[in-house]
Write a protein that holds these residues in place. Structure first.
Motif, mmCIF file in Angstrom:
data_model
loop_
_atom_site.group_PDB
_atom_site.id
_atom_site.type_symbol
_atom_site.label_atom_id
_atom_site.label_comp_id
_atom_site.label_asym_id
_atom_site.label_seq_id
_atom_site.Cartn_x
_atom_site.Cartn_y
_atom_site.Cartn_z
ATOM 1 N N LEU A 89 25.439 6.160 -7.344
ATOM 2 C CA LEU A 89 25.885 4.776 -7.541
ATOM 3 C C LEU A 89 24.892 3.981 -8.381
ATOM 4 C CD1 LEU A 89 27.260 3.810 -4.018
ATOM 5 C CD2 LEU A 89 28.543 4.322 -6.072
ATOM 6 N N LYS A 90 23.718 4.536 -8.599
ATOM 7 C CA LYS A 90 22.653 3.853 -9.347
ATOM 8 C C LYS A 90 22.360 2.474 -8.745
ATOM 9 C CE LYS A 90 22.707 6.785 -13.089
ATOM 10 N NZ LYS A 90 21.978 7.939 -12.560
ATOM 11 N N ALA A 91 22.321 2.412 -7.440
ATOM 12 C CA ALA A 91 21.983 1.156 -6.773
ATOM 13 C C ALA A 91 20.472 1.074 -6.603
ATOM 14 C CB ALA A 91 22.674 1.076 -5.415
ATOM 15 N N THR B 328 25.105 -3.865 -5.848
ATOM 16 C CA THR B 328 23.905 -3.522 -6.609
ATOM 17 C C THR B 328 24.080 -2.219 -7.377
ATOM 18 O OG1 THR B 328 22.952 -2.358 -4.740
ATOM 19 C CG2 THR B 328 22.309 -4.640 -5.024
ATOM 20 N N SER B 329 25.226 -1.566 -7.199
ATOM 21 C CA SER B 329 25.412 -0.287 -7.864
ATOM 22 C C SER B 329 25.716 -0.500 -9.333
ATOM 23 C CB SER B 329 26.571 0.453 -7.195
ATOM 24 O OG SER B 329 27.094 1.388 -8.089
ATOM 25 N N SER B 330 24.745 -0.170 -10.182
ATOM 26 C CA SER B 330 25.013 -0.409 -11.606
ATOM 27 C C SER B 330 25.977 0.636 -12.157
ATOM 28 C CB SER B 330 23.708 -0.442 -12.411
ATOM 29 O OG SER B 330 22.864 0.595 -12.032
ATOM 30 N N ALA B 331 26.150 1.759 -11.434
ATOM 31 C CA ALA B 331 27.137 2.733 -11.899
ATOM 32 C C ALA B 331 28.535 2.135 -11.828
ATOM 33 C CB ALA B 331 27.070 4.001 -11.045
#
Lengths: 304, 363
Positions: A89-91, B328-331
């Motif tokens: 998720l790249k959080a 906050t998940s930039s994906a």
């Protein structure tokens, strides 16, 4: 102070080890994650989940070992979830950890209610506890016996894991790769290390350690699960790891120091001192220690 | 610019609906009448003015704690002392009102001022240690939250405790000290206006003053700030002082606005809600107002279903955690395909994954 003699102090040792065990197990978990560059802020929630699953799994199977395995597995799973949040998720790492803590506090209460109809305690679940270990010959030696024998099985696991983790981090190829990833992910990637895989693995192992610490809370320290029973111990473990300066032995000594502070606080409560003030001790000691370390680091930097 | 803000808004809105659904639907399915549970959660808060009032009451500490977190996050500080500052601020306010002989009109302002200053220490001490010794504000603020809790309980037990009340609670807060109620039939109090004004002032501070601008530079790029010769240590400390004062003031306002006695036995959790509010609002003080209202709407819905059905209100905690994660998940939030789909045009510039969100202080 004349009533505190040497033997009296020695009788304190089991209490200190008992309080130190969950802190040390969790702190070793934090250590592994931190050295891989993915500081595990979700330690508090993982601990709570481990404590919860330990009680539920041991009650369901009637086997304490199954409870422990369940706690380790759920810790590892939550580590994988945290890794997924960061890498898929790249959080943000810290915010994901905070989210995990919020979710664990809510989730364990919710599940406890759905299973028992009670939000506060697991009293109605017939959960098991893990055994204490008596070492045959040593137990009979007067002083050494108190020191070394008769502790909870996870206490031995925790202290034996210290050299294990230390050797793993400093003396094995995988440990070297893990530290390289933590030191500089870019350089590690250029050197051909799979950064994502190392960090995922580190968080899973970290979670397994923390879950074991959680199992100690509900299957050793006491024999039930109660709402929010980790009560900030995960954060104390985090502080112990920071105080330990990234080494396994340092983490152990810091955990012992904080455990001793807590054990002494508990003992002094019986002497009429306000228990609330004593309870602040394990939270204030790490702050002082952090400052002392930070000052020393600053002075070293200034000299260099 | 406007299009990408719109896209971000649309994605956030869709995500929030999905998250609420993911948590709530399985829980509702456990119940005999799932639709009634969902109906109560989604529409219940608006059926009764008292419940709608509850949303606004609960949003009040949410806005202020969110503001405190946002101001510190903008300066790059992961100071989690908001939780403890809120608790200690509430306690110190009640202690001042109860122990210091004051004329009626002065009780609330003096109490709140003392509460804000005392409570802010939970954020200010980690801030000071960070500025002075470079010690991690994250770890020390987490520790001091619990220290504040136990010191607070000590003060309640030894100085404020009403022996005639059954539980460990303080004496009654005098009527003169209570904040005036604004809307008949609800418990909405003056604090809500203070909180909204705080969010507006926060916008002015962050985007229209020199101090706010400096703190944003330090937060975005400390190396650049150092290159400019900005007094970084002082700027970091100042942000955390302001954050602490706001969070502690919020605790005092909560006490004088809603409570009869000081009755918290543990950390109330508003600080963590503040983190979620601030993140949902992207650290933008104006957006804190809708973000806090939304989260307290969820809380009121959760309380309603827990009162009317056998569903614990803790389900809301799961929703909060997921909100924090996906927002906050930039994906998700910076997914180029998703953005293109919503804005309806090819934005080649969005191909890169975008700047990293709030770099963690893991070192």
């Amino acid at each position: 102070m004349s009533d505190i003699d040497f033997v009296g102090l020695l009788s304190f040792v089991p209490a200190i080890l008992r309080v130190t065990t969950p802190i040390l197990l969790a702190a070793l978990g934090v250590l592994i994650s931190d050295r891989a560059g993915v500081l595990n802020i979700g330690v508090e929630g993982m601990m709570l989940s481990g404590a919860f699953v330990g009680v539920v799994a041991s009650a369901a199977t009637g086997s304490a070992a199954a409870g422990l395995i369940g706690a380790i597995i759920v810790g590892g799973l939550l580590g994988a979830v945290l890794a997924g949040a960061v890498h898929i998720l790249k959080a943000d790492l810290i915010l994901s950890g905070i989210a995990l803590n919020i979710a664990a506090a809510a989730g364990t209460t919710l599940l406890l209610f759905l299973m028992t109809g009670d939000k506060g305690m697991s009293g109605s679940l017939a959960s098991q506890v893990l055994p204490k270990v008596t070492i045959p010959v040593i137990a009979d030696i007067p002083l050494l016996g108190t020191l070394l024998s008769g502790h909870h099985i996870l206490t031995y696991v925790a202290f034996l894991a210290v050299p294990g983790v230390g050797i793993f981090l400093t003396r094995t190829p995988l440990g070297l790769r893990l530290r390289a990833v933590g030191e500089s992910p870019e350089s590690a990637a250029i050197a051909g290390i799979n950064v994502v895989r190392v960090q995922v693995m580190a968080l899973i192992v970290s979670g397994a350690f923390v879950g074991t610490g959680g199992a100690f809370l509900s299957m050793g320290y006491v024999s039930w699960f109660s709402q929010d029973m980790s009560a900030g111990r995960g954060f104390i473990a985090l502080a112990a790891e920071v105080m330990g300066h990234g080494s396994a032995s340092g983490t152990m000594f810091a955990s012992l120091l904080l455990g001793a502070a807590e054990a002494i606080a508990v003992a002094l409560q019986g002497r009429g001192l306000p228990s609330e003030l004593m309870q602040t001790v394990p939270y204030i000691v790490p702050v002082i220690a952090l400052v002392v370390y930070a000052r020393r680091r600053q002075r070293l930097l200034a000299r260099a | 610019m406007i299009r990408s803000a719109l896209a971000s808004f649309v994605i956030t809105a869709v995500l929030l609906v999905v998250v609420v659904g993911i948590v709530l639907v399985p829980i509702a399915m456990q119940m005999p009448d799932p639709l009634a549970v969902l109906d109560m959660f989604v529409l219940g808060p608006f059926r009764n003015p008292r419940h709608t009032g509850n949303i606004i009451e609960m949003a009040t500490p949410g806005m202020m704690c969110g503001l405190a977190v946002a101001i510190m996050l903008r300066a790059g500080m992961f100071n989690l002392g908001v939780e403890g500052a809120f608790f200690l601020g509430g306690l110190a306010t009640v202690a001042t009102v109860l122990l210091v002989p004051l004329p009626g009109w002065a009780m609330a302002p003096v109490g709140l001022a003392v509460g804000a200053v005392v409570g802010s220490s939970v954020c200010a001490v980690p801030g000071l240690l960070r500025a002075r010794y470079d010690a991690s504000e994250l770890v020390s603020s987490l520790m001091l939250n619990f220290a504040a809790l136990f010191i607070g309980l000590f003060i309640v037990n030894y100085f404020l405790r009403d022996p005639t009340a059954g539980a460990m609670v303080s004496y009654k807060i005098p009527n003169d000290a209570r904040l005036p109620r604004l809307v008949a039939g609800t418990r909405i109090h003056l604090g809500t206006i203070i909180a909204v004004a705080g969010c507006l002032l926060g916008t002015v501070y962050l985007f229209m003053t020199r101090a706010g601008f400096e703190s944003r530079i330090v937060g975005l790029n400390p190396a650049f700030a150092a290159h400019l010769g900005l007094p970084i240590r002082w700027i970091l400390l100042r942000s955390q002082l302001i954050g602490g004062l706001i969070a502690a003031g919020a605790g005092g306002i909560e006490m004088l606005g809603l409570y009869q006695r000081f009755s918290w036995q543990g950390l109330p959790g508003n600080g963590w809600t503040g983190v979620v509010v601030a993140i949902l609002a992207r650290d933008n003080p104006i957006l804190l107002i809708p973000a806090a209202l939304f989260l307290s709407y969820l809380q009121v819905g959760g309380d309603l279903i827990s009162r009317n059905f056998d569903v614990p209100s803790e389900a809301v905690g799961l929703i909060q955690a997921l909100v924090l994660l996906v927002v906050t998940s930039s994906a998700i939030m910076r997914n180029p395909r998703l953005l293109r789909f919503i804005t309806g045009r090819k934005a080649a510039a969005n191909k890169t994954s975008g700047p990293k969100v709030a770099e963690g202080s893991a070192a």
